[in-house]
Design a protein around this motif. Structure first.
Motif, short mmCIF file in Angstrom:
data_model
loop_
_atom_site.label_atom_id
_atom_site.label_comp_id
_atom_site.label_asym_id
_atom_site.label_seq_id
_atom_site.Cartn_x
_atom_site.Cartn_y
_atom_site.Cartn_z
N MET A 328 10.74 -14.62 -7.78
CA MET A 328 10.49 -13.37 -7.04
C MET A 328 11.81 -12.73 -6.68
N LEU A 329 11.95 -11.50 -7.12
CA LEU A 329 13.22 -10.79 -6.97
C LEU A 329 13.07 -9.68 -5.95
N ARG A 330 13.96 -9.70 -4.93
CA ARG A 330 14.06 -8.62 -3.96
C ARG A 330 15.54 -8.51 -3.62
N SER A 331 16.21 -7.61 -4.30
CA SER A 331 17.66 -7.52 -4.21
C SER A 331 18.11 -7.39 -2.75
N PRO A 332 19.11 -8.18 -2.34
CA PRO A 332 19.95 -9.08 -3.15
C PRO A 332 19.47 -10.53 -3.12
N ASP A 333 18.19 -10.76 -2.89
CA ASP A 333 17.67 -12.12 -2.73
C ASP A 333 16.77 -12.51 -3.90
N CYS A 334 16.76 -13.81 -4.18
CA CYS A 334 15.88 -14.41 -5.18
C CYS A 334 15.11 -15.52 -4.51
N PHE A 335 13.77 -15.54 -4.72
CA PHE A 335 12.91 -16.57 -4.13
C PHE A 335 12.13 -17.26 -5.25
N CYS A 336 11.85 -18.54 -5.04
CA CYS A 336 11.08 -19.33 -6.00
C CYS A 336 9.90 -19.97 -5.27
N GLY A 337 8.77 -20.15 -5.97
CA GLY A 337 7.64 -20.76 -5.31
C GLY A 337 6.39 -20.80 -6.17
N TYR A 338 5.24 -20.93 -5.49
CA TYR A 338 3.92 -21.00 -6.11
C TYR A 338 3.03 -19.90 -5.55
N ALA A 339 1.96 -19.62 -6.26
CA ALA A 339 0.89 -18.80 -5.69
C ALA A 339 0.13 -19.63 -4.69
N THR A 340 -0.15 -19.06 -3.51
CA THR A 340 -0.85 -19.77 -2.44
C THR A 340 -1.97 -18.88 -1.91
N PRO A 341 -2.87 -19.44 -1.08
CA PRO A 341 -3.94 -18.61 -0.50
C PRO A 341 -3.42 -17.40 0.27
N ASP A 342 -2.19 -17.49 0.82
CA ASP A 342 -1.61 -16.35 1.52
C ASP A 342 -0.80 -15.43 0.60
N PHE A 343 -0.61 -15.88 -0.65
CA PHE A 343 0.16 -15.09 -1.60
C PHE A 343 -0.48 -15.29 -2.98
N THR A 344 -1.67 -14.69 -3.16
CA THR A 344 -2.50 -14.97 -4.33
C THR A 344 -2.11 -14.19 -5.57
N LEU A 345 -1.35 -13.12 -5.44
CA LEU A 345 -0.99 -12.24 -6.55
C LEU A 345 -2.21 -11.54 -7.14
N HIS A 346 -3.21 -11.29 -6.29
CA HIS A 346 -4.42 -10.60 -6.74
C HIS A 346 -4.43 -9.12 -6.37
N GLU A 347 -3.50 -8.68 -5.53
CA GLU A 347 -3.48 -7.28 -5.09
C GLU A 347 -2.09 -6.69 -5.31
N PRO A 348 -1.77 -6.27 -6.52
CA PRO A 348 -0.45 -5.70 -6.78
C PRO A 348 -0.27 -4.35 -6.09
N ALA A 349 0.98 -4.05 -5.78
CA ALA A 349 1.33 -2.77 -5.15
C ALA A 349 1.88 -1.83 -6.22
N GLU A 350 2.13 -0.61 -5.82
CA GLU A 350 2.72 0.37 -6.73
C GLU A 350 4.15 -0.04 -7.08
N GLU A 351 4.52 0.17 -8.34
CA GLU A 351 5.84 -0.24 -8.80
C GLU A 351 6.97 0.48 -8.07
N GLU A 352 6.70 1.67 -7.57
CA GLU A 352 7.75 2.42 -6.89
C GLU A 352 8.23 1.71 -5.64
#
Length: 619
Positions: A328-352
């Protein structure tokens, strides 16, 4: 006086003889029976040996024929069931251009498919009996062609493969168990052809898609490769267990006798050729989208990685080295992990939002600094890779039934990931067993698997099961998938020449009716039915898997469902999206298939199931 004594003596001797005779008679009968039994057993033994010899000679002749055959310019198409004869069905023979007549007959059947009414009249019953006869013949030919293809594939795979040189070296033997893996990157299994070279090449990404149909296209860039049980390969960047004596790794590789591939709970570990970070290529990396940071970020257990000159490539490499499936990239930070019930990756946001969040301007509001660009790395999510047989034999037999080409193997893979239990099969496919489907070799009525794959749809076969997961896929896609499999195997594609031959129209005329009959028969004779649409699994995987687990009376965790979603492709997805350069379905074919779609859709609704997805229905 003496005369009387003589008579008495003779009388006593006569009684003694009679007594001896009565005792000897059962013994004589027993002796005769044993002699006959010996002859009978000898006859059975000779017959058994002769039958086995005939089968061996037939298989040997098949191998000799295949080895001696020269390859024609166009790959030969496996035998395709020809349309049933008119005498078998009691109806006119079907011609390539005669789809509309058959479609009208099927639609007439569908209009009468009402519970307890017109389907049981004389015309409908006679039609159903004739169609069932046709389908039974077709299933038998399909199963025969499937077994023939297996024998042919075994002959083809007997050709020695070129060994790819590698620079890896043996490190040693290490402890390994299902709860604490020594290598946690990814895992694959081949119960027939595993070698140390194959494992190392897969972990270092030197094996491409064309070299093996058993493996995913690339598990890129791992530093270590480990082998266990002679058939299991594990990849990773860190060894997390203790080293033991080398002699404890004492099992030969399944595909290379004399070469050690670990042991029971022991891992033979090799280093693979090291590559500089800039030289690594990650063909399995997938961009998941832009996502908002969860409100409770601590519950996601994200690992923060500090890097200078951060890029998406360097962030992915850093998370791969730490063996995480998400970067997971959020400049200037990089995060690593798993999909979890609190972070399911089922609701993407706008790319902007992500493009603004990753800007270097410090004047951005804090709300725009909470979006991640999320990438799926080649690291396998290991939270759902451990599978077993049922701890207790189940008294309920559950079928996973589908038309060939509807994605049955893929759904089995998902069920095993979600539940942690193996699935069985009414058939035995050695190729699937070699890929890790251990339930494939188990007797289908053993009760040790959570469900059983089948393509059968006769009433007798259906009534053997207590319940069924009925998998339905668009007939257009199912027919094309099955034709691809028949022409080019599980992961290949038929060429344009194949689609233009006469086999394709004959295939459609035979198999399209089977697609409809399969669904209708299971709806009519199945005792407890859960209908699952292949396309809905693709778009809403987690909710559909949750309903399947509930139907199977199995409790699954949310983390395991998300892990199944992360590993959903497995080894069963054809590379790319190759299609014929032209539309292979003629107007007559579409008329037949569209009529069948209407019939099946109405039958589903009559049985209080959800109708077919809108994309199936003719427009």
């Amino acid at each position: 006086m003496e005369w009387n004594l003589l008579l008495k003596r003779l009388k006593v001797e006569r009684q003694a003889e009679i007594k001896r005779g009565s005792m000897a008679k059962p013994l004589y009968r027993l002796q005769r029976f044993l002699r006959r039994a010996q002859l009978f057993l000898l006859f059975l033994g000779v017959a058994y040996i002769m039958a086995g010899s005939v089968l061996l000679l037939q298989r040997a002749s098949l191998v000799v024929t295949q080895r001696g055959a020269t390859s024609p310019p166009l790959p030969s198409l496996p035998s395709i069931p020809s349309p049933p004869r008119a005498l078998e069905l009691g109806m006119p023979p079907v011609r390539v251009g005669g789809y509309r007549d058959r479609s009208s007959r099927i639609m007439a059947r569908g209009q009468g498919y009402q519970p307890g009414s017109p389907l049981d009249n004389r015309t409908g019953t006679r039609w159903l009996m004739s169609r069932n006869l046709e389908i039974r013949h077709l299933r038998r030919r399909w199963f025969h062609s499937l077994m023939t293809e297996k024998d042919m594939s075994q002959v083809e795979r007997s050709t020695p493969r070129r060994n790819v040189p590698h620079k890896g070296s043996y490190i040693g033997c290490f402890l390994d168990n299902s709860k604490e893996r020594a290598l946690r990157g990814s895992v694959f299994t081949d119960f027939r052809k595993m070698t140390s070279t194959m494992c190392q090449d897969t972990c270092s990404a030197r094996l491409n898609c064309t070299e093996s149909v058993y493996l995913e296209c690339s598990h890129s860039g791992y530093q270590f490769a480990g082998l266990e049980y002679g058939s299991e390969c594990y990849c990773g960047n860190h060894i997390t267990s203790l080293r033991v004596r080398d002699k404890e790794c004492n099992l030969d590789c399944k595909g290379e006798k004399g070469s050690l591939c670990g042991g029971v709970g022991r891992l033979s570990v090799f280093t693979v050729e090291d590559m500089l970070p800039g030289q690594r290529r990650y063909r399995n990396v997938r961009y998941r989208g832009c996502f908002r940071e969860p409100e409770n970020s601590s519950s996601t257990s994200l690992v923060h990685v500090l890097q200078l000159n951060l890029t998406s490539q360097s962030c992915i490499e850093a998370c791969m080295n730490k063996e995480f499936p998400l970067a997971m990239l959020r400049s200037p930070d990089c995060f690593c992990g798993y999909a979890t019930p609190d972070f399911t990756l089922h609701e993407p946001a706008e790319e902007e939002h992500c493009s603004q969040s990753n800007t270097t301007e410090a004047s951005l509001p804090s709300t725009l600094q909470r979006f991640y660009q999320v990438y799926q790395t080649p690291v396998q999510d290991s939270r759902c890779t451990e599978k077993n047989f049922l701890p207790e034999k189940s008294s309920s037999l559950v079928a996973l039934s589908s038309f060939p080409g509807a994605g049955n193997t893929w759904v089995r893979h998902l069920i095993e990931l979600a539940t942690g239990y193996y699935t069985g099969s009414y058939y035995f496919d050695g190729t699937l067993y070699n890929r890790g489907f251990k339930g494939e070799k188990d007797y289908w009525k053993s009760g040790r698997t959570i469900c059983v794959k089948t393509h059968e749809s006769g009433r007798r076969e259906i009534e053997m099961y207590d319940s069924v997961i009925l998998l339905i896929r668009s007939p257009y896609r199912s027919l094309m998938a099955e034709f691809n499999r028949k022409c080019a195997g599980h992961l290949g594609y038929a060429s344009d020449q194949h689609w233009k031959t006469k086999e394709w129209p004959e295939f459609v005329s035979s198999y399209a009716s089977w697609w409809a009959s399969h669904v209708l028969d299971w709806l009519r004779f199945g005792q407890r039915v859960l209908v699952v649409h292949f396309e809905e699994l693709q778009t809403a995987l987690v909710p559909r898997l949750r309903s399947i687990a509930s139907f199977l009376n199995t409790t699954v965790t949310e983390d395991r469902l998300l892990c199944a979603e992360s590993n959903q492709d497995g080894h069963f997805k054809r590379s790319g999206a190759r299609q014929p350069t032209f539309d292979p379905f003629t107007p007559d074919m579409r008329g037949l298939i569209d009529g069948l779609i209407r019939v099946v859709d109405q039958a589903l609704r009559d049985r209080n199931h959800t109708g077919l997805p809108l994309e199936y229905l003719p427009r």
